[in-house]
Design a protein around this motif. Structure first.
Motif, short mmCIF file in Angstrom:
data_model
loop_
_atom_site.label_atom_id
_atom_site.label_comp_id
_atom_site.label_asym_id
_atom_site.label_seq_id
_atom_site.Cartn_x
_atom_site.Cartn_y
_atom_site.Cartn_z
N GLN A 167 109.91 -60.30 -86.40
CA GLN A 167 108.81 -60.85 -85.70
C GLN A 167 107.69 -61.64 -85.98
OE1 GLN A 167 108.44 -58.42 -82.19
NE2 GLN A 167 106.84 -59.51 -81.56
N SER A 168 107.44 -60.48 -86.93
CA SER A 168 105.88 -61.12 -87.84
C SER A 168 105.69 -61.83 -89.13
CB SER A 168 105.71 -59.65 -89.39
OG SER A 168 106.47 -59.45 -90.02
N SER A 192 105.22 -64.46 -85.69
CA SER A 192 104.02 -64.40 -85.56
C SER A 192 102.63 -64.84 -86.43
CB SER A 192 103.11 -63.10 -84.86
OG SER A 192 104.26 -62.81 -84.29
N GLN A 193 103.02 -65.27 -87.67
CA GLN A 193 102.42 -65.64 -88.44
C GLN A 193 102.76 -67.04 -88.59
OE1 GLN A 193 100.32 -64.43 -90.55
NE2 GLN A 193 99.89 -66.22 -91.22
#
Length: 101
Positions: A55-56, A59-60
């Motif tokens: 997810q990170s 998101s980036q």
């Protein structure tokens, strides 16, 4: 016949094209845009289910696309809903078309 652009228009167009090109400089971002183009909107969690990434990381990539103006996000607590920024998407397509012509 190509028309000559005024210096300010030339600068704005080339800077915008470079900004869009930089945002499209990663295969995952291109895939995210293709996915969003076929959806009205989606949440980050939806993209995590589609792409085999954390997810990170998603998101980036979304942040980079949003900073370039290619997508927009709407806060729907506790999530953010993302969709293509149609006006900027059309500008990007036009600038790329002009560049390749």
């Amino acid at each position: 016949m190509k028309r000559n652009l005024e210096p300010i228009e030339y600068k704005e167009n080339t800077e915008a094209l470079a900004k869009f090109a930089k945002a499209l400089g990663h295969p995952t971002r291109i895939a995210i845009l293709k996915h969003l183009e076929n959806q009205s909107c989606c949440f980050t969690g939806d993209l995590v289910e589609v792409f085999p990434l954390a997810q990170s990381t998603i998101s980036q990539h979304l942040k980079e696309l949003k900073n370039a103006g290619l997508i927009q996000g709407e806060l729907k607590p506790p999530k953010i809903k993302y969709c293509i920024h149609q006006e900027n998407w059309n500008i990007a397509k036009s600038l790329f078309q002009q560049f390749f012509d």
